[in-house]
Structure formats: structure tokens, C-alpha cells
Design a protein around this motif. Structure first.
Motif, PDB file in Angstrom:
ATOM      1  N   SER A  35      44.567  36.269  65.389  1.00 23.69           N
ATOM      2  CA  SER A  35      44.133  37.658  65.506  1.00 23.69           C
ATOM      3  C   SER A  35      43.976  38.355  64.156  1.00 23.69           C
ATOM      4  CB  SER A  35      45.123  38.449  66.365  1.00 23.69           C
ATOM      5  OG  SER A  35      46.401  38.420  65.787  1.00 23.69           O
ATOM      6  N   ALA A  36      44.529  37.794  63.085  1.00 25.23           N
ATOM      7  CA  ALA A  36      44.366  38.392  61.760  1.00 25.23           C
ATOM      8  C   ALA A  36      42.991  38.035  61.206  1.00 25.23           C
ATOM      9  CB  ALA A  36      45.458  37.904  60.820  1.00 25.23           C
ATOM     10  N   ILE A  37      42.471  38.895  60.356  1.00 24.99           N
ATOM     11  CA  ILE A  37      41.148  38.675  59.763  1.00 24.99           C
ATOM     12  C   ILE A  37      41.281  38.561  58.248  1.00 24.99           C
ATOM     13  CG2 ILE A  37      38.876  39.727  59.351  1.00 24.99           C
ATOM     14  CD1 ILE A  37      39.153  38.738  62.186  1.00 24.99           C
ATOM     15  N   HIS A  38      40.687  37.504  57.710  1.00 21.89           N
ATOM     16  CA  HIS A  38      40.594  37.295  56.267  1.00 21.89           C
ATOM     17  C   HIS A  38      39.177  37.668  55.857  1.00 21.89           C
ATOM     18  CE1 HIS A  38      43.844  34.934  54.182  1.00 21.89           C
ATOM     19  NE2 HIS A  38      43.220  35.535  53.205  1.00 21.89           N
ATOM     20  N   LEU A  39      39.018  38.747  55.101  1.00 19.24           N
ATOM     21  CA  LEU A  39      37.686  39.193  54.679  1.00 19.24           C
ATOM     22  C   LEU A  39      37.496  38.838  53.212  1.00 19.24           C
ATOM     23  CD1 LEU A  39      35.982  42.478  55.473  1.00 19.24           C
ATOM     24  CD2 LEU A  39      36.368  41.971  53.088  1.00 19.24           C
ATOM     25  N   ARG A  40      36.322  38.277  52.898  1.00 16.93           N
ATOM     26  CA  ARG A  40      35.971  37.956  51.508  1.00 16.93           C
ATOM     27  C   ARG A  40      34.619  38.583  51.203  1.00 16.93           C
ATOM     28  NH1 ARG A  40      38.632  33.954  48.941  1.00 16.93           N
ATOM     29  NH2 ARG A  40      36.825  33.223  47.801  1.00 16.93           N
ATOM     30  N   PHE A  41      34.537  39.249  50.041  1.00 18.46           N
ATOM     31  CA  PHE A  41      33.291  39.897  49.627  1.00 18.46           C
ATOM     32  C   PHE A  41      33.080  39.615  48.151  1.00 18.46           C
ATOM     33  CE2 PHE A  41      31.063  43.695  47.937  1.00 18.46           C
ATOM     34  CZ  PHE A  41      29.892  43.596  48.662  1.00 18.46           C
ATOM     35  N   ASP A  42      32.013  38.855  47.845  1.00 19.45           N
ATOM     36  CA  ASP A  42      31.699  38.499  46.457  1.00 19.45           C
ATOM     37  C   ASP A  42      30.930  39.650  45.819  1.00 19.45           C
ATOM     38  OD1 ASP A  42      31.213  37.301  44.055  1.00 19.45           O
ATOM     39  OD2 ASP A  42      30.150  35.567  44.860  1.00 19.45           O
ATOM     40  N   ILE A  43      31.556  40.290  44.842  1.00 22.03           N
ATOM     41  CA  ILE A  43      30.947  41.464  44.212  1.00 22.03           C
ATOM     42  C   ILE A  43      29.676  41.092  43.460  1.00 22.03           C
ATOM     43  CG2 ILE A  43      31.313  43.297  42.503  1.00 22.03           C
ATOM     44  CD1 ILE A  43      34.325  43.108  43.192  1.00 22.03           C
ATOM     45  N   ALA A  44      29.720  40.015  42.680  1.00 17.96           N
ATOM     46  CA  ALA A  44      28.574  39.625  41.844  1.00 17.96           C
ATOM     47  C   ALA A  44      27.351  39.249  42.683  1.00 17.96           C
ATOM     48  CB  ALA A  44      28.962  38.473  40.941  1.00 17.96           C
ATOM     49  N   ALA A  45      27.569  38.603  43.825  1.00 20.10           N
ATOM     50  CA  ALA A  45      26.452  38.142  44.651  1.00 20.10           C
ATOM     51  C   ALA A  45      25.970  39.214  45.637  1.00 20.10           C
ATOM     52  CB  ALA A  45      26.861  36.895  45.420  1.00 20.10           C
ATOM     53  N   SER A  46      26.578  40.380  45.601  1.00 19.09           N
ATOM     54  CA  SER A  46      26.227  41.426  46.577  1.00 19.09           C
ATOM     55  C   SER A  46      24.997  42.217  46.146  1.00 19.09           C
ATOM     56  CB  SER A  46      27.409  42.378  46.760  1.00 19.09           C
ATOM     57  OG  SER A  46      27.587  43.147  45.590  1.00 19.09           O
ATOM     58  N   SER A  47      24.513  43.044  47.065  1.00 19.34           N
ATOM     59  CA  SER A  47      23.341  43.870  46.792  1.00 19.34           C
ATOM     60  C   SER A  47      23.730  45.257  46.283  1.00 19.34           C
ATOM     61  CB  SER A  47      22.508  44.006  48.071  1.00 19.34           C
ATOM     62  OG  SER A  47      23.294  44.617  49.087  1.00 19.34           O
ATOM     63  N   LEU A  48      24.977  45.417  45.861  1.00 18.93           N
ATOM     64  CA  LEU A  48      25.423  46.705  45.324  1.00 18.93           C
ATOM     65  C   LEU A  48      24.745  46.989  43.980  1.00 18.93           C
ATOM     66  CD1 LEU A  48      29.282  46.467  45.941  1.00 18.93           C
ATOM     67  CD2 LEU A  48      27.706  48.012  47.089  1.00 18.93           C
ATOM     68  N   PRO A  49      24.561  48.263  43.646  1.00 19.88           N
ATOM     69  CA  PRO A  49      24.015  48.595  42.327  1.00 19.88           C
ATOM     70  C   PRO A  49      24.949  48.124  41.214  1.00 19.88           C
ATOM     71  CG  PRO A  49      23.959  50.513  43.780  1.00 19.88           C
ATOM     72  CD  PRO A  49      24.721  49.449  44.490  1.00 19.88           C
ATOM     73  N   GLU A  50      24.378  47.775  40.062  1.00 18.08           N
ATOM     74  CA  GLU A  50      25.149  47.213  38.952  1.00 18.08           C
ATOM     75  C   GLU A  50      26.280  48.134  38.503  1.00 18.08           C
ATOM     76  OE1 GLU A  50      25.122  44.168  37.522  1.00 18.08           O
ATOM     77  OE2 GLU A  50      23.716  43.671  39.103  1.00 18.08           O
ATOM     78  N   LYS A  51      26.028  49.432  38.505  1.00 20.13           N
ATOM     79  CA  LYS A  51      27.038  50.389  38.055  1.00 20.13           C
ATOM     80  C   LYS A  51      28.291  50.328  38.938  1.00 20.13           C
ATOM     81  CE  LYS A  51      26.662  54.724  35.778  1.00 20.13           C
ATOM     82  NZ  LYS A  51      25.807  55.829  35.455  1.00 20.13           N
ATOM     83  N   ILE A  52      28.070  50.210  40.254  1.00 16.74           N
ATOM     84  CA  ILE A  52      29.196  50.151  41.194  1.00 16.74           C
ATOM     85  C   ILE A  52      29.919  48.809  41.060  1.00 16.74           C
ATOM     86  CG2 ILE A  52      29.827  50.160  43.643  1.00 16.74           C
ATOM     87  CD1 ILE A  52      27.598  52.203  44.072  1.00 16.74           C
ATOM     88  N   LYS A  53      29.168  47.734  40.836  1.00 14.81           N
ATOM     89  CA  LYS A  53      29.790  46.416  40.618  1.00 14.81           C
ATOM     90  C   LYS A  53      30.727  46.462  39.413  1.00 14.81           C
ATOM     91  CE  LYS A  53      26.043  43.500  42.389  1.00 14.81           C
ATOM     92  NZ  LYS A  53      25.088  42.438  42.035  1.00 14.81           N
ATOM     93  N   GLU A  54      30.256  47.085  38.322  1.00 16.43           N
ATOM     94  CA  GLU A  54      31.071  47.183  37.105  1.00 16.43           C
ATOM     95  C   GLU A  54      32.342  47.996  37.359  1.00 16.43           C
ATOM     96  OE1 GLU A  54      28.549  48.829  34.073  1.00 16.43           O
ATOM     97  OE2 GLU A  54      27.133  47.161  34.218  1.00 16.43           O
ATOM     98  N   ARG A  55      32.185  49.116  38.079  1.00  9.87           N
ATOM     99  CA  ARG A  55      33.346  49.960  38.380  1.00  9.87           C
ATOM    100  C   ARG A  55      34.358  49.225  39.247  1.00  9.87           C
ATOM    101  NH1 ARG A  55      30.383  55.319  40.131  1.00  9.87           N
ATOM    102  NH2 ARG A  55      29.588  56.010  38.145  1.00  9.87           N
ATOM    103  N   GLN A  62      44.552  44.754  42.966  1.00  8.69           N
ATOM    104  CA  GLN A  62      45.109  43.421  43.217  1.00  8.69           C
ATOM    105  C   GLN A  62      44.340  42.655  44.279  1.00  8.69           C
ATOM    106  OE1 GLN A  62      49.138  44.085  44.391  1.00  8.69           O
ATOM    107  NE2 GLN A  62      48.619  44.682  46.484  1.00  8.69           N
ATOM    108  N   ARG A  63      43.528  43.353  45.085  1.00  6.98           N
ATOM    109  CA  ARG A  63      42.729  42.674  46.111  1.00  6.98           C
ATOM    110  C   ARG A  63      41.485  42.015  45.523  1.00  6.98           C
ATOM    111  NH1 ARG A  63      42.519  47.872  49.948  1.00  6.98           N
ATOM    112  NH2 ARG A  63      42.208  48.750  47.893  1.00  6.98           N
ATOM    113  N   ILE A  64      41.170  42.307  44.265  1.00  5.66           N
ATOM    114  CA  ILE A  64      40.004  41.707  43.606  1.00  5.66           C
ATOM    115  C   ILE A  64      40.483  40.546  42.757  1.00  5.66           C
ATOM    116  CG2 ILE A  64      38.060  42.108  42.066  1.00  5.66           C
ATOM    117  CD1 ILE A  64      38.227  45.081  42.847  1.00  5.66           C
ATOM    118  N   SER A  65      40.008  39.335  43.078  1.00  2.00           N
ATOM    119  CA  SER A  65      40.442  38.139  42.353  1.00  2.00           C
ATOM    120  C   SER A  65      39.779  38.083  40.975  1.00  2.00           C
ATOM    121  CB  SER A  65      40.103  36.877  43.148  1.00  2.00           C
ATOM    122  OG  SER A  65      38.702  36.713  43.210  1.00  2.00           O
ATOM    123  N   SER A  66      40.237  37.159  40.142  1.00  2.00           N
ATOM    124  CA  SER A  66      39.714  37.046  38.773  1.00  2.00           C
ATOM    125  C   SER A  66      38.241  36.637  38.745  1.00  2.00           C
ATOM    126  CB  SER A  66      40.547  36.048  37.977  1.00  2.00           C
ATOM    127  OG  SER A  66      40.528  34.795  38.625  1.00  2.00           O
TER     128      SER A  66
END
Length: 138
Positions: A35-55, A62-66
Motif C-alpha cells: 500500500s505504500a508508494i515509492h515516487l521517483r521524479f528525475d529533475i534533469a529529464a523533466s519538462s520543467l523550466p531550467e530556472k526551476i530545475k536549478e532552484r 534530503q528527498r533529492i538524491s545526489s
């Protein structure tokens, strides 16, 4: 689509979710149901604007891996659907916090009167402390 703000949203196919077994209380149910959910979101491969990715990467959360992947484990609820919604909401909040632009701090100087008040208070405090010494019998 996961709506972050009125102008920003990300497609759900960029978000990877897996059901895993939950930890903690729940009796036999916890041992049987994933019932638990493991969510993974790759910042670099996403469609987010570059400024938001940098921020996001600069946030130091701590939820953002190296390697720039957001990992969220949602196990607050007993049902998979509620945990999925909870994980997506936590991801939305994390991205929304990075999307908000911070106001630039305008440095200010203390007024002359406030400087004088501070120095007067320091002098008064010093006088009080000097009175704490031993009393002599002259």
C-alpha cells in the motif's frame, strides 16, 4: 497532468511510481498488501523550466538524491490510492516551493537614534554590572 500552478504543470509519465509494502502498524494487512508508494521524479529529464530545475537542485532537500532524482515514500494511509495522491501532493508542494521567486533582500542601515539607544543601553548595563563587585568598608 500534475498541476503545480496556474501556468506550470508536469505530465504524469515523467513521474515513476511503484507500490511497495508499508512499514509500521497495520497487522496482517501490512504483510500482505503493497500500500505504500515509492515516487521517483528525475529533475534533469523533466519538462520543467531550467530556472526551476536549478532552484530544486540548489534546495538541498534530503528527498533529492545526489544524481538529481526526487524520491518520496508515502505510507501515511492504509490505501494505495490515498498514498499515491499524498505522494503526488508532496511532489507538487516541493516543485511549487521552488517555482516561487524569492523577494530580493534590500539591505537597510540602523537609524542614528537606534544606534544611540543601543549605546545608552550598553552603558546602563555596564553600570549595573560594575555595581555587582564586593562592597568595601571605607
Amino acid at each position: 497532468m500534475l498541476k503545480i500552478s496556474s501556468k506550470l504543470s508536469i505530465p504524469l509519465d515523467e513521474v515513476e511510481m511503484h507500490a511497495v509494502r508499508s512499514q509500521g502498524a497495520g497487522g496482517q494487512n501490512v504483510n500482505k498488501v503493497a500500500s505504500a508508494i515509492h515516487l521517483r521524479f528525475d529533475i534533469a529529464a523533466s519538462s520543467l523550466p531550467e530556472k526551476i530545475k536549478e532552484r530544486l537542485l540548489a534546495q538541498g532537500d534530503q528527498r533529492i538524491s545526489s544524481d538529481g532524482v526526487i524520491v518520496i515514500k508515502a505510507q501515511r494511509f492504509r490505501t494505495q490510492e490515498k498514498n499515491r495522491a499524498d505522494a503526488l501532493e508532496r511532489l507538487r508542494e516541493l516543485i511549487a516551493s521552488a517555482a516561487r521567486s524569492r523577494k530580493k533582500r534590500v539591505p537597510t542601515k540602523p537609524t542614528r537614534a537606534s544606534k544611540e539607544r543601543r549605546l545608552k543601553q550598553k552603558t546602563r548595563r555596564g553600570q549595573i554590572k560594575s555595581m555587582r563587585g564586593k562592597v568595601s568598608d571605607h
